[in-house]
Each structure stands twice: as structure tokens, then as C-alpha cells.
Design a protein around this motif. Sequence first.
Motif, mmCIF file in Angstrom:
data_model
loop_
_atom_site.group_PDB
_atom_site.id
_atom_site.type_symbol
_atom_site.label_atom_id
_atom_site.label_comp_id
_atom_site.label_asym_id
_atom_site.label_seq_id
_atom_site.Cartn_x
_atom_site.Cartn_y
_atom_site.Cartn_z
ATOM 1 N N ARG B 48 28.818 43.702 41.351
ATOM 2 C CA ARG B 48 29.881 44.401 41.831
ATOM 3 C C ARG B 48 30.242 44.650 43.222
ATOM 4 O O ARG B 48 31.377 44.772 43.367
ATOM 5 N N ALA B 51 31.725 41.689 44.315
ATOM 6 C CA ALA B 51 32.942 41.546 43.808
ATOM 7 C C ALA B 51 34.027 42.540 44.505
ATOM 8 O O ALA B 51 35.331 42.461 44.701
ATOM 9 N N LEU B 53 33.852 45.849 44.011
ATOM 10 C CA LEU B 53 34.123 46.898 43.254
ATOM 11 C C LEU B 53 33.018 48.265 43.477
ATOM 12 O O LEU B 53 33.261 49.477 43.317
ATOM 13 N N PRO B 73 38.964 43.411 46.661
ATOM 14 C CA PRO B 73 38.551 42.710 45.695
ATOM 15 C C PRO B 73 39.425 41.478 45.700
ATOM 16 O O PRO B 73 38.887 40.574 45.689
ATOM 17 N N SER B 74 40.849 41.807 45.943
ATOM 18 C CA SER B 74 41.728 40.644 45.710
ATOM 19 C C SER B 74 41.743 39.813 46.841
ATOM 20 O O SER B 74 42.105 38.490 46.613
#
Lengths: 270, 371
Positions: B48, B51, B53, B73-74
Motif C-alpha cells: 500500500r 501504491a 495508499l 496514487p494516480s
Amino acid sequence: MSIGKKVLLYMALTVSGLVMVFPILYAFLISFMQGGEVLQGSLWPESFSLANYFSAFERVPLLTYLWNSLVVSVLIMVGQLVLCSLAAFAFVFIEFKGREWIFYLFISTMMIPWEATMVPNFQTVQSLGWLNSYAGLTIPFFAMAFGTFLLRQQFKTIPKELYEASQIAGISKLRFFTGVVLPVAKTTITTLAIYSFLTAWNMYLWPLLVTNNEANRTVQIGLKQMQTQEIASDWGVVMAGVVMVILPTLILLFAGQKRLQEGLTQGALK
Amino acid sequence: MRKVELKGLTKSYDGKQDVLKAIDVTIEPGEFFVLVGPSGCGKSTMLRMIAGLESITAGELALDGKRANALSPSDRDLSMVFQNYALYPHLTVEQNITFGLHVKKISKKEQKARCEEVCAMLGLTDYMKRKPKELSGGQRQRVALARAVVTQAPLCLMDEPLSNLDAKLRAKMRSEIRQLQRKLGITMIYVTHDQTEAMTMADRMMILSGGDVQQIGRPLDVYNNPANTFVASFIGSPPMNLIEAEISDSVLVADGHWMTPITADMKAKLQTDKVTLGVRPEHISLAKDSEPGFLVQVANVEVLGTETLVTFDFGEDTQWIAKWNGQSDIQPGAQIRIAVDDHHLALYSTETGERIYCQASEQAAEKKVSS
């Protein structure tokens, strides 16, 4: 269950159903009665005439009142849905310091009876110059702790991974809110919509306070007016008014019954 | 393809206790990298953090050599598959797969083409108009995969994607995911608590426990050469048998009376005379008549068809498991003579659990030198 038991059960249900519905049914019957029929204690009108309905519309501007009530109720419903769902979204999906604490503070306002805040609310509305306006009738009700609480509990059942997946995909918070959260929580939102519409429709004290002309009054005040105007109490006319007023409520209840049931029972299973 | 570098990556929730302690690893482009460990070891947290997150408490995360600690994240250009699939329940399979593609400025036509392509690849073409609740577990899993594949991100993260499937489907999906990764040539970071998944899928794996890296390596290296008793008992099914043993002169004595000679080479590496001995189940066999053996009592027998697992009492409160090929008709309670292959012994420090000596690795090293 044997047939005998079933018959007994349905009879009991029918009888209690009749007992429950009797006041409304009787009001409906009275609305057709003439003059002294009510006082004589008759249960069934001698003839079904619409005369009471016509005089109800003549004596008070019932149509204006109905329209006002409709506008006020729809505005309150929409306002509550927008604010409650956005607040609930923030409480569930956006992390900020003191989130839980603020939420409980928010919820604790449910313990304060609305009547206790009525005077300060009135003064605020008065100093804003909102007396006799839709703004004064609706805006004080837009923020609702109960609705926020209800939607927060519903939003909490949405798996966090859905939010994380859309974060990774780069979907904005607003788009996640409108594209995922709202559709997934559809039933609860419908329940809340019906609940807030009905509550607003049945409001009496606040409209009485902040309005003093016929152009802005709502229908519940109209009913009271009707009752006090008639010193001899022409109950037939009053009841005709009552039937007109509860009609939208009943229609809404019947139309939304399935949704309302789903909303109230969901979460019970699985 | 993406290179992922972790330099001293640390995570702490309360500022006192680290749930991940200074992780250093470089994941090469196109690699299938597996994070494996028991629950609560920090493997999901690590994923995570990659990522985006979870925030990074200390250390650095670099994607393709560029620092990515603060990227959203994006912006990290990756895809992720969640344990519970995270499918949007109100959208059809097709909408689920294409949901979010508009953010990447992909035209409607291109979205449709890509969706059809991945659906064909994963056998979902017939289900494109269905809602997730009308799909079986395996199909939902495939939709989640399709959603990751359709973005064409060069890095894919998977958080225990197979743990909700039954054993048979799991084995099938294992192979499918591996093939898909090879075909697309993407870098994959895969989290699991299942050592079989780690062994069968990984190019390299990292074993985590309590927020610490226990070992990083290729599956067979880890299997043949566990770095410590934790790895030895975690990797391999059934796990490596361990027992405390003493060294006296040139023999290793376990449980007071079982003994095996040790080589001078082995002895040279030992500083103490108390060690933990490790033996893989497949290196224990029934002793032949001519062989020296050790008499033990059988506690349980599991016949799996191609192989037999024999659990026997070894010492006061230790049970060992032996594994041998074929179907054996040994009965529980029987006395059998076993022999341990002394070319495959591993010795660990009893205090720290660290490896002191492992014959397999010594042999591998010798081979390298001679060739």
C-alpha cells in the motif's frame, strides 16, 4: 400453519388494521357529511357530496398553501439530501484530524430538542430578513444530524477498497461520490428523502412563526386556520381540508413503500 | 516495465513502533516479485505504501529512478488488484473495466476496443453486460484482473488476490496470472501469505516477519538455503523439521541419543556447541537394512496418492514430518527405522535463529568454483 390458524390470524390482522386506520377513515367519511351529521354521531354520511371540498377551497386559499408546502418540502428534502450526503461522505472517506470527535459533536445535537433552539433560530432568520420567505422556511432545516448519521452508517458499509481503487485509477473525489457512493447507497437515500419530505410537509410551529401572510403560509397552518375560523366548527369542511392535505403524504407512502421497507430492513440480512 | 526501489522504507502508525523496519530492495523491470509472510508481518502495508495508499514514514521509494514518496496514487501509473476485488456493485462488467479510463484521456472508442481485448484475453466476453453479483468468485477475480490489465500500467500490485477462491481455482488462477504477467511483460508485486503461491509464481520473493526482511531471493535458493529458522519453517510444505542439538567431538547429538557425524568443514564454522538442526522432510527416508537408522514411533500418516507424509515423535515434545514418494502402508503407532540424509543438513544458531551452515549452499558454492 393450518387453515384455521391462518383465518384467525388474518381476522386479527384485519381488525387491528381497521382500528389503526379508523381515524383517517372517519375523517374521510366526515368530509362528506352535511351540517349536524357529525354531532349526531353518525358513522356513515347520508349522501356523498363534494360541497365541503368546495367550501374548503373557498374559505382559505388552500391551493396556495398546498403549493407552498410542496415547494418548502421539496426544497428541504433536496437541501437535506445534498448536505447530509456530502457531510456523511466527508465523515467516512476523507481523513482529517478530530474526525470522530467532530462527528460525535454533530450527533450530539440530536439530543437538543428543536424547540429549544427555536427562539435563536427565529432571531437569526428575522435579522437576515427572511421572514415570509421560502428561505426562512427551508434553510434552517438543511443541516440534519440524523440524516448525516443515517448516511454515514450506510457509507461505512461501502468497502474502503472501492475508494482506494478509484484513487489509483485517478478518479476525483466528486466523481467517486456521484458515480459510486450515491448509486450504491440509493435505497438509504430514498428512505431519507421520503422521511425528510414527510417531516417537512407536516411542519407546523416553524411556519407559523416565520410567516404571517397568506402568500407564504403552508398547508398545516391553513388547517388550523380553518378550524379556528369556524366557531361553530363545521367539521365537514375541516375534514375535507385534512383529506386534501394528507393525500400527497399517502401517495408518497404508497409509491415509496417498497423502497422505504428496503431502506428500513436492509442491513438486517448479510 | 518499471523498476521499483525501496531505500530504508519505514512505516510507523503511532511514531513509536515500526510496522515496517527500513526495507531495502530493488525490484527489477519485468520481474514477478512476491512478498510473503504470516498475517500482520507488514506485507500489505508495504504494498500500500508503494501504491501510495499509505504514507511513508521514513526512507525513499523510487519508481524508475525517480523519487515517488509524495506522488498521489494516480500519478504513479500503476494498477492494483485487491483481495476483495473492489468491483463496483452497481456497474456492469464492461463499465467496471472501463471505469476511470476517461481520466487517462482515452477516447470512448479506444476504451471499448481495449475492454473487448482484455475480456477476450480473460474469457469474459460473454459476461460483459452482467453485474458483479451475477458472477462466480473466479469470474469476479477475472474482472478485477481485467481492470488492472486494461489500464496498461507498467506496474501491477496484487494484494492476496486469490485468497477468496477455492483451492482448485486458486491453482488455475495462479498459472493464469503468471502467464498474463509474462505476456504483458509488466513488473508485478504480489502479496500473499501462502508460501505455495510464493514458490510457484515468484521470480524472486521477500519473506517478511514482524516488519523485518527475513530473506530475499529466488524461490529455490530460499527453499534450499533458508537464512534462518523462521524462513526454514515458513517456506516449504510441510516445513523444515527443526530440533535443538549438541556437538560433541565430531558428532551432532539431538534428543540425547540420535547422532550424525559432522565434517571438519562444518565444525570449523561452529563457534558454539549448541545449535538448531534443520532437515527437510524429503531428506528423511526409511532406513535400509544395511544403513544406520534411528527407531521412532509413528504418530500419524497422511497418504496423498503420489506421496506420503509420516509424522513421528522425535524427542520429548517434538514431532517431525517425513515425506517420501509413493503410497506407504505404515500404520500410526508402528515403530519404524528412519535415516537422515546427512548431505542436506542445515545448522542454525539456537539463540538468534540465523543460519550457521547449510550443506546445500556449500555444495552449490563448490560447484561454482569447480566450474
